[in-house]
Design an enzyme around this catalytic site. Sequence first.
Site, mmCIF file in Angstrom:
data_model
loop_
_atom_site.group_PDB
_atom_site.id
_atom_site.type_symbol
_atom_site.label_atom_id
_atom_site.label_comp_id
_atom_site.label_asym_id
_atom_site.label_seq_id
_atom_site.Cartn_x
_atom_site.Cartn_y
_atom_site.Cartn_z
ATOM 1 N N GLU A 171 0.122 -0.223 -1.292
ATOM 2 C CA GLU A 171 -0.742 -0.134 -2.470
ATOM 3 C C GLU A 171 0.040 -0.526 -3.721
ATOM 4 O OE1 GLU A 171 -3.993 3.264 -1.901
ATOM 5 O OE2 GLU A 171 -1.968 4.028 -1.565
ATOM 6 N N GLU A 197 -2.759 5.789 7.068
ATOM 7 C CA GLU A 197 -3.444 6.998 6.608
ATOM 8 C C GLU A 197 -4.432 7.547 7.630
ATOM 9 O OE1 GLU A 197 -1.844 5.181 2.878
ATOM 10 O OE2 GLU A 197 -2.668 4.463 4.768
#
Length: 254
Positions: free
Chosen positions: A110, A130
């Site tokens: 990210e 995740e």
Amino acid sequence: MADELIIEHTGAIAHLTLNRPEKRNALNDGLVAALDGFFSAVPAGTRAIVISGAGGHFSSGLDLSQHVSRQPLEVMAHSRNWHRVMAQIANSPIPVVAAMTGAVMGGGLEFGAACHVRVAEETVRFQMPEGLRGIFVGGGGSVRISRLIGPDRLTEMMLTGRVYSGTEGERLGLAHHLVPEGQALAKAMELAERIASNSPTINGFIIQAIAQIGSMPPEAGLYAESLAAALSQTGPDAEEGLRAFLEKRPPVFR
């Protein structure tokens, strides 16, 4: 304790090193705060920024040891703070070049997606794990990584924990430049030198105008493009660029 973010300057280039090698440069609250502090007040004269990680890894993501027992509103506030800091990087008028090595995972990816130019070594591991850990992304990946590779591919990455190599990631759009192991930082510095020789004004226009135009309806985007062209082509940098071209010499932008 050693500084978690090392800041060095070479001429017009600022080099930021994520310095938590024992954690593969996992992004904890202190490191995010240090990035916030730097991008809130970039030193005058800086024309390009290079970001790399110490110890062979760019970043393995969010430091999950800080998030085991947080409540929903605490997680929401943490995520929104990440969004704010990542937006400072993505919207920085000073170009940011990421030298990606080793693990580029979760929040690390990210973070990389917020940088303007991304160099990856062939041995990089791109991953969004995740889904395997029972959590959803919170650092902007559902927007920025989706724009790079598409929502469908990001969905598959998160569902399966799929790992892409640097070679595969460059093909998909996670990186712009692919280099052999051990050469990411040198390539990033080379690109930063080239970028730093551009007009700082035009670098800012390129970063900010294109990002805004990409979210506009086509006609509004074309109008915004004309405004940016009018502002850029009537200033001293445009005059210097044209004069240098006619005189067959490199331009010198102030």
